[in-house]
Each structure stands twice: as C-alpha cells, then as structure tokens.
Design a protein around this motif. Structure first.
Motif, short mmCIF file in Angstrom:
data_model
loop_
_atom_site.label_atom_id
_atom_site.label_comp_id
_atom_site.label_asym_id
_atom_site.label_seq_id
_atom_site.Cartn_x
_atom_site.Cartn_y
_atom_site.Cartn_z
N LYS A 16 -8.09 -7.60 -36.59
CA LYS A 16 -8.40 -8.16 -37.91
C LYS A 16 -9.84 -8.61 -37.96
O LYS A 16 -10.35 -9.21 -37.00
CB LYS A 16 -7.46 -9.31 -38.23
CG LYS A 16 -6.01 -8.87 -38.44
CD LYS A 16 -5.14 -10.00 -38.95
CE LYS A 16 -3.73 -9.53 -39.27
NZ LYS A 16 -2.88 -10.59 -39.81
N VAL A 17 -10.49 -8.32 -39.07
CA VAL A 17 -11.91 -8.67 -39.24
C VAL A 17 -12.11 -9.30 -40.61
O VAL A 17 -11.28 -9.14 -41.51
CB VAL A 17 -12.81 -7.42 -39.11
CG1 VAL A 17 -12.73 -6.86 -37.70
CG2 VAL A 17 -12.41 -6.35 -40.11
N PHE A 18 -13.21 -10.03 -40.76
CA PHE A 18 -13.59 -10.62 -42.04
C PHE A 18 -14.50 -9.67 -42.80
O PHE A 18 -15.17 -8.81 -42.21
CB PHE A 18 -14.32 -11.95 -41.83
CG PHE A 18 -13.43 -13.05 -41.34
CD1 PHE A 18 -12.58 -13.72 -42.20
CD2 PHE A 18 -13.47 -13.43 -40.00
CE1 PHE A 18 -11.77 -14.75 -41.74
CE2 PHE A 18 -12.66 -14.45 -39.54
CZ PHE A 18 -11.79 -15.11 -40.41
N CYS A 19 -14.56 -9.85 -44.11
CA CYS A 19 -15.54 -9.13 -44.91
C CYS A 19 -16.92 -9.74 -44.61
O CYS A 19 -17.11 -10.96 -44.77
CB CYS A 19 -15.24 -9.26 -46.40
SG CYS A 19 -16.55 -8.59 -47.46
N PRO A 20 -17.90 -8.94 -44.17
CA PRO A 20 -19.22 -9.51 -43.83
C PRO A 20 -19.92 -10.10 -45.04
O PRO A 20 -20.84 -10.90 -44.90
CB PRO A 20 -19.99 -8.31 -43.27
CG PRO A 20 -19.32 -7.12 -43.84
CD PRO A 20 -17.87 -7.47 -43.98
N PHE A 21 -19.51 -9.72 -46.26
CA PHE A 21 -20.17 -10.23 -47.47
C PHE A 21 -19.62 -11.59 -47.91
O PHE A 21 -20.03 -12.10 -48.95
CB PHE A 21 -20.05 -9.21 -48.60
CG PHE A 21 -20.98 -8.04 -48.47
CD1 PHE A 21 -22.24 -8.08 -49.01
CD2 PHE A 21 -20.61 -6.92 -47.74
CE1 PHE A 21 -23.11 -7.02 -48.87
CE2 PHE A 21 -21.46 -5.85 -47.60
CZ PHE A 21 -22.72 -5.89 -48.16
N ASP A 41 -14.09 -2.40 -48.74
CA ASP A 41 -15.51 -2.05 -48.89
C ASP A 41 -15.70 -0.95 -49.93
O ASP A 41 -16.65 -1.00 -50.74
CB ASP A 41 -16.08 -1.59 -47.56
CG ASP A 41 -16.23 -2.75 -46.57
OD1 ASP A 41 -16.18 -3.91 -47.03
OD2 ASP A 41 -16.38 -2.50 -45.36
N GLU A 42 -14.82 0.06 -49.92
CA GLU A 42 -14.96 1.17 -50.88
C GLU A 42 -14.74 0.70 -52.32
O GLU A 42 -15.44 1.11 -53.24
CB GLU A 42 -13.96 2.29 -50.53
CG GLU A 42 -14.31 3.01 -49.23
CD GLU A 42 -13.22 4.00 -48.83
OE1 GLU A 42 -12.24 4.13 -49.61
OE2 GLU A 42 -13.35 4.64 -47.77
N ASN A 43 -13.76 -0.19 -52.51
CA ASN A 43 -13.44 -0.64 -53.87
C ASN A 43 -14.49 -1.59 -54.43
O ASN A 43 -14.70 -1.65 -55.64
CB ASN A 43 -12.07 -1.35 -53.88
CG ASN A 43 -10.93 -0.38 -53.58
OD1 ASN A 43 -11.07 0.83 -53.73
ND2 ASN A 43 -9.79 -0.91 -53.14
N LEU A 44 -15.14 -2.33 -53.55
CA LEU A 44 -16.03 -3.40 -54.03
C LEU A 44 -17.48 -3.17 -53.62
O LEU A 44 -18.28 -4.12 -53.58
CB LEU A 44 -15.57 -4.77 -53.48
CG LEU A 44 -14.18 -5.24 -53.93
CD1 LEU A 44 -13.84 -6.56 -53.27
CD2 LEU A 44 -14.11 -5.39 -55.45
N VAL A 45 -17.86 -1.94 -53.37
CA VAL A 45 -19.23 -1.69 -52.91
C VAL A 45 -20.26 -2.15 -53.94
O VAL A 45 -21.28 -2.75 -53.61
CB VAL A 45 -19.41 -0.20 -52.55
CG1 VAL A 45 -19.19 0.70 -53.75
CG2 VAL A 45 -20.82 0.03 -51.97
N VAL A 46 -19.99 -1.86 -55.24
CA VAL A 46 -20.94 -2.27 -56.28
C VAL A 46 -21.00 -3.79 -56.38
O VAL A 46 -22.07 -4.39 -56.50
CB VAL A 46 -20.55 -1.64 -57.64
CG1 VAL A 46 -21.47 -2.17 -58.74
CG2 VAL A 46 -20.63 -0.13 -57.56
N PHE A 47 -19.83 -4.43 -56.30
CA PHE A 47 -19.78 -5.89 -56.37
C PHE A 47 -20.54 -6.50 -55.19
O PHE A 47 -21.30 -7.46 -55.34
CB PHE A 47 -18.33 -6.35 -56.36
CG PHE A 47 -18.17 -7.85 -56.25
CD1 PHE A 47 -18.53 -8.70 -57.28
CD2 PHE A 47 -17.67 -8.41 -55.07
CE1 PHE A 47 -18.38 -10.07 -57.16
CE2 PHE A 47 -17.52 -9.77 -54.95
CZ PHE A 47 -17.88 -10.61 -55.99
N HIS A 48 -20.34 -5.93 -53.98
CA HIS A 48 -21.04 -6.44 -52.79
C HIS A 48 -22.55 -6.34 -52.95
O HIS A 48 -23.29 -7.27 -52.62
CB HIS A 48 -20.58 -5.67 -51.55
CG HIS A 48 -19.22 -6.08 -51.07
ND1 HIS A 48 -18.49 -5.35 -50.15
CD2 HIS A 48 -18.45 -7.16 -51.39
CE1 HIS A 48 -17.35 -5.95 -49.92
NE2 HIS A 48 -17.29 -7.05 -50.65
#
Length: 382
Positions: A16-21, A41-48
């Motif tokens: 398990k890992v955290f979102c780096p953003f 990451d794929e779903n929220l790339v623009v948001f990130h």
C-alpha cells in the motif's frame, strides 16, 4: 523480499502506498494498493497538475513572509552600528573629563601654593611702622587680587564639575538605552533563529516532496539496475540506437527519458549512470537535448567519501571526429543530488541546455540512427 515490498521502489501489488500529491493538496489521504494508485493517478492527472501552481504560489507567499520577518535582523545590525558610534563618543568624552580633572587638580595645587605664600607674608598691623602703611595697603591689595583669582578659579571649577556631572548623567542614560536595545536585539536574534529553523524545515519538506515526485519510474530503474556495469574506470561510452524513433517518442511524451547502463569509478567505487531527454527537460524542453548525471545506490557506499565531489564531463561525439560537443560541471556539495543515495537513485543533475536540437544535423552526431554519448568522471584524487 524487503525490496519487493518496499512502498516506493518495490513491485509487490499488495503493498500500500500514498498518493504523492497529498503534500500538494490531494484530498485522497488513505493508503492504496498499487493498482488502485495507478487508477487514481490516471483519473486525476489533470487535477494533480492543477495543484502544483497553487502550491508554488503559496510557497512564494510563505517565502515572502519569511524574508519580511528576517528584515528586523538587518535593522538590528544597523542599531549595533549606531551603538558602537555612541559608545566611542562617550569614551572620548570621559577621557576629556579625566584630562580636565587632572588640569583642575594642578590648578588647585597652584592656588594652594599662592595662598600659603600670602599667609607667610602677612604681618600684624600694629607691628608695622607708620611710614610703611602704604606698603601694607599695597600688600593687602595684592592679597585681595589673589583671593579674587581664587574665587574665579573655584567658580570655574564648579561650572566644569557641573558640566562633567551632566556628561556623566547623559552617558549613564545612553548606556541604559543601549542595554535595552541589546536586550531587544537578543530577543530578535532568538526569533530570527527560530524563523530560520522553521524555514529550513519547510525547505527540507519541499525537497523531500520534490524527491518523491521526481524519482524515475520503477520500470526504468529495474531495467537500468539489471544491466551489467559498463566500466569501472569512471568512463561511460553510451551507444544510443534508433535515435530518430526515440526523438519522435520524446516529442509525443514530453517527460520521456532514457537511462544509460551503470558505470563505476572503480570496482568498489561510486555507482553512476547518465539520463538523457532527447526533447529537452526544464529550461531546455523542446529546444535542446538535456543530459544529466545520476548517482545510484551502490554496494560500497558506506566506505566512500560524501558528498560526491568529482568533476563530470559530458561529450556528444561527432562520428567523423570533426567537432565533438563538450560540457562539464563540478558538483555542488550542498545539493542532495550529490549526497549518499538513500533510494535507488538520487535526483539527476547536469546540463538541461546541453545541445540545441536545431544543430543535430550540422555534423555526424547521428549516423546510421546511432548516437554516442561519453561521460567522464575525474577519478584522479580517489
């Protein structure tokens, strides 16, 4: 097994890992499996990506606040300069007072001598003959003149003592004010030190966040790690094939980069590799080839000298041996890129403006779809 389960560099799908953003404002704070992380990451790339500008603006405001808070320190230095000047003036005045007191003591001694002389010359009026009364009157006139001189001298002395007393009072007041300012400066210095500690902690946090987001992909590292070491003498001659196709891929994928095989300064020395962006990176994006040097975690790191300080030379070889492209740099010992690696690799550092893309065809830098990059690490003092 530990490396397999490593949260950052391992390849275990159950880890398990955290979102780096999350450090930049992503609201997803719980741990995710690797497959969930990839989907996230794929779903929220623009948001990130949209989080980064606001983070940078907040950072700019915070740094501006820190700079404004440090301003009193500069003012404190100016106050210390004024205090030094005031103390110098007081020392000069006190020295003058001491000199004047010495002169007054000499003058008093002279007056005392003159009065004693007058006392010795005085005679009883009845013992003076009648014919010498005129001489007696002249003598008393002389005594009167001496006494007038004594009175004037005493009056002057009283005035000088009053002036000295005023100067000493003024000096005591100035010293008291200076003591108060020194206390204020000490408190301000403590506040500034605390501010610098907070600023350093903020910079460390940002550096760690940058390190996390700028690490190369696990797949690229695995491929790089599995290659046999190229050399053990600090020299890498890197043959890059299918250059046109790789340049085309780099235009379609702006973050695309390629890693060289690892090489060493010696069999028990530093482990290193090169990283190239054929369509540029940072200030060279879209205009230059960017070439970077990467320190890798090696088996003998505990025995080596850190930070890394060896001169690094980059070369793009002209295959007709007419005009090679050469650039070099010396590592900044304060940069984390050259400290002992705690992960598989450090952050790459080097030349974002290594070579203009428009000049690739001027010489035989690419021939039969092959390019040669040479990296030379100075091992003379190792």
């Amino acid at each position: 097994m530990e490396a397999h389960r490593d949260p950052e560099n391992g390849d275990c799908e159950e880890s398990k890992v955290f979102c780096p953003f999350r450090l930049f404002g992503c609201e997803t704070t719980e741990e995710m499996k690797r497959s969930e992380r990839r989907q996230h990451d794929e779903n929220l790339v623009v948001f990130h990506l949209g989080l980064l500008p606001s983070f940078v603006l907040r950072l700019r405001d915070q740094l501006g606040f820190f700079v404004s808070e440090i301003k009193p320190l500069r003012e404190g230095v100016a106050v210390m300069g004024r205090l030094k000047s005031t103390v110098s003036q007081l020392v000069s005045q006190v020295t003058a007072v001491v000199r004047e007191n010495g002169s007054i003591q000499d003058e008093l001694h002279d007056l005392r001598s003159r009065l004693m002389h007058v006392e010795d010359t005085l005679v009883e009026p009845d013992s003076v003959p009648t014919g010498q009364h005129g001489s007696l009157a002249a003598q008393y006139q002389q005594i009167t003149n001496v006494l007038d001189d004594v009175k004037r001298a005493i009056s002057n002395m009283q005035g000088q003592f009053a002036n000295h007393e005023f100067l000493l009072t003024e000096a005591n007041q100035a010293i008291h004010e200076q003591n108060n300012e020194i206390v204020w400066l000490k408190r301000q210095d403590e506040r500034n030190r605390e501010l610098l500690r907070r600023l350093q902690a903020k910079v460390d946090s940002m550096e760690e966040a940058t390190r996390t987001t700028n690490l190369p992909p696990v797949a690229a590292l695995s491929s790089n790690r599995d290659q046999e070491p190229y050399s053990f003498d600090g020299v890498l001659l890197w043959r890059i094939s299918n250059v046109s196709a790789k340049i085309y891929d780099s235009f379609n994928e702006p973050e695309k980069s390629y890693y060289s095989p690892p090489f060493y300064t010696s069999r028990q020395g530093y482990k290193m590799c090169a990283r190239i962006y054929l369509n540029g990176d940072g200030t060279g994006k879209g205009t230059h080839i960017s070439l970077f040097f990467v320190l890798m975690r090696g088996e003998y790191d505990p025995l080596l000298r850190w930070p890394f300080r060896q001169k690094v030379t980059f070369m793009l070889l002209d295959q007709n041996n007419v005009e090679h492209v050469i650039d070099a740099f010396r590592p900044d010992p304060n940069s984390s890129s050259f400290h002992r690696p705690r992960r598989e690799t450090n952050i790459a550092s080097g030349c974002p403006l290594f070579f203009p893309l428009t000049e690739l065809n001027k010489h035989a830098y690419i021939k039969d779809e092959v390019m040669f990059i040479k990296v030379i690490v100075d091992c003379s003092d190792l």
